[in-house]
Design a protein around this motif. Structure first.
Motif, PDB file in Angstrom:
ATOM      1  N   ASN A  76      36.358  45.902  33.263  1.00  0.00           N
ATOM      2  CA  ASN A  76      35.060  45.229  33.312  1.00  0.00           C
ATOM      3  C   ASN A  76      34.359  45.111  31.968  1.00  0.00           C
ATOM      4  OD1 ASN A  76      35.284  44.934  36.090  1.00  0.00           O
ATOM      5  ND2 ASN A  76      34.236  46.851  36.539  1.00  0.00           N
ATOM      6  N   ASN A  80      34.959  41.228  30.534  1.00  0.00           N
ATOM      7  CA  ASN A  80      36.235  41.160  31.252  1.00  0.00           C
ATOM      8  C   ASN A  80      37.407  40.745  30.348  1.00  0.00           C
ATOM      9  OD1 ASN A  80      35.060  41.885  33.740  1.00  0.00           O
ATOM     10  ND2 ASN A  80      34.452  39.773  34.118  1.00  0.00           N
ATOM     11  N   ARG A 104      40.737  41.514  43.950  1.00  0.00           N
ATOM     12  CA  ARG A 104      40.271  40.920  42.699  1.00  0.00           C
ATOM     13  C   ARG A 104      41.400  40.190  41.974  1.00  0.00           C
ATOM     14  NH1 ARG A 104      37.365  44.192  37.655  1.00  0.00           N
ATOM     15  NH2 ARG A 104      36.965  42.332  36.363  1.00  0.00           N
TER      16      ARG A 104
END
Length: 466
Positions: A76, A80, A104
């Motif tokens: 993150n 990203n 994800r």
């Protein structure tokens, strides 16, 4: 990924190696180019040489080893940077964590065992964010089979492992980065410039203070072994190369850092972040002595506090320096009179012949009087593009020297931090022979410097081949 890269994969992907053959090759030190299909980075590569450069717009094909906690942070951070690459494989021993990550990254193959992930032939690099005891095996297999590696601190579980991981990275000319993310911050750069400009004079003393303690948590855990292992948690795989001991619920998900069998306590967790700054600013490498004190040594659980010191030799014109670490609300004697910024409990204090300098992650201050007209030295260290982005850019350039926390630098940093835990566990001042990884005055330290036994099948036999 460009059409050229995908075409190369299709044309050059070899059959997957069996785990037995792969690990045999790793142990023999002959698996450097086992991976056949690494796209544009490998198209013109010769065995033992870095792959050829590729277009910077191409995404790096990544395997992600562990996906929760610090691992999720790596996915993150920096807009990203890692998550926006070509994530082809993800791995975690916890089914809930793996399922969340799979949503994800729906195109990524999922694994519980990082060894199976590393049998793939289509990965350029891996991000290793496991518990400490699996940093070395995952990194060693990845490096020895041609992959670039980003690994979380403290790089390894023992001093010897840290040295060997760095050696393998150098041998196979891989691009590496240890996860000391704050190294990329502007503040650290300005502090390094200040110290190296001579603003506070020659530095013979550094104090690194971490207010409080992170591991063990409070209250100190007292695990009751032999508890039932959660069905969703692959404990046998999570244990990796470590001798298997009865499961205790205190081990997972985070408190493993409190136990010597899996982790390295608060010093191992946070030492690389803060000791990184004096290492960089003063050009430190290997200490000559190490000593530490704290509460009563326990065989299983890390201490609630430590005061550890390392002596470093003269480096060129720079004098010898003693670096001291404190955690668990311990602090240097007389620090109250040094004029630290109000409310600051954590940071690095450089003691120079001309003055003192305090720094933490985001700020720094020259201490005492007489600095009103001081002008900061010119900016000489360029702004970082980001810790993860630096690693990715270096992969695209095939330049192992282009990362500032490559394993050559960060391996020595991790060794120093881990040597502090060895000094604590032996209760002796260690006279350190860095070249041979020996405490020359303390044979009893040997069992903490290097692990005597690993479970077979986890790639750690490579330690016997270097």
């Amino acid at each position: 990924m460009s059409e050229k890269s995908d075409s190369f994969i299709r044309q050059n992907s070899a059959p997957l190696a069996s785990r037995r053959d792969l690990l045999k090759a790793v142990a023999a030190g002959t698996a450097g180019y086992w991976v056949a299909g690494r796209g544009a980075w490998a198209a013109d590569a010769k065995p033992g040489e870095p792959p050829a450069p590729t277009a910077p717009e191409d995404k790096v094909r990544l395997g992600i080893i562990a996906v929760a906690g610090r691992a999720e942070g790596n996915l993150n951070e920096e807009g990203n940077a890692i998550a926006d690459q070509d994530i082809r494989a993800i791995c975690d021993v916890d089914e809930a964590n793996l399922a969340k990550a799979a949503k994800r990254f729906p195109k990524a193959e999922t694994y519980k065992d990082f060894r199976k992930l590393l049998e793939r032939t289509d990965l350029d690099a891996v991000v290793v964010s496991t518990a400490d005891h699996c940093h070395a095996p995952a990194s060693l297999i990845a490096l020895s089979t041609g992959r670039h590696v980003y690994c979380e601190k403290p790089l390894a579980h023992t001093v010897e492992e840290a040295r060997r991981v760095a050696e393998v990275a150098k041998k196979y000319k891989r691009v590496t980065q240890m996860g000391t993310q704050i190294h990329a911050g502007d503040n650290y750069r300005r502090v390094v410039e200040l110290v190296q400009s001579g603003a506070i004079g020659p530095v013979k003393e550094v104090h690194v203070v971490l207010g409080g303690a992170r591991w063990p948590s409070s209250p100190v855990p007292s695990p009751q072994p032999g508890q039932e292992t959660p069905k969703a948690f692959a404990y046998d795989i999570w244990a990796g190369p470590q001798p298997l001991i009865p499961f205790a619920k205190e081990f997972h998900p985070m408190n493993w850092r409190s136990f010597w069998h899996w982790g390295t306590g608060t010093l191992g967790d946070m030492g690389c972040h803060f000791i990184d700054l004096p290492f960089w600013a003063l050009g430190l490498k290997h200490p000559t002595k190490a000593r530490a004190r704290g509460p009563e040594v326990r065989a299983d659980i890390c201490p609630e506090w430590i005061i550890a010191s390392w002596d470093f030799p003269q480096r060129g014109a720079q004098p010898p320096v003693t670096l001291t670490w404190y955690h668990g609300d311990k602090k240097p004697e007389g620090v109250e009179g040094w004029g630290l910024p109000q409310g600051k409990r954590t940071g690095v204090i450089f003691v120079g012949e001309k003055g003192k300098l305090f720094a933490d992650y985001g700020s720094h201050k020259l201490l005492g009087e007489g600095w009103d007209d001081f002008k900061a030295p010119p900016v000489t260290i360029a702004k970082s593009q980001g810790h993860h982005r630096e690693w990715l850019a270096a992969i695209r350039k095939n330049d192992p020297s282009a990362t500032t926390c490559n394993f050559d630098y960060s391996g020595a940093l991790a060794e120093t931090v881990l040597l502090g835990t060895v000094a604590f566990r032996t209760g002796k001042e260690l006279v350190w022979d860095a070249a041979n990884l020996k405490a020359t005055n303390a044979p009893e330290a040997e069992k903490f410097i290097r692990q005597a036994e690993y479970r077979k099948g986890w790639g750690m036999d490579v330690l016997n081949t270097l």
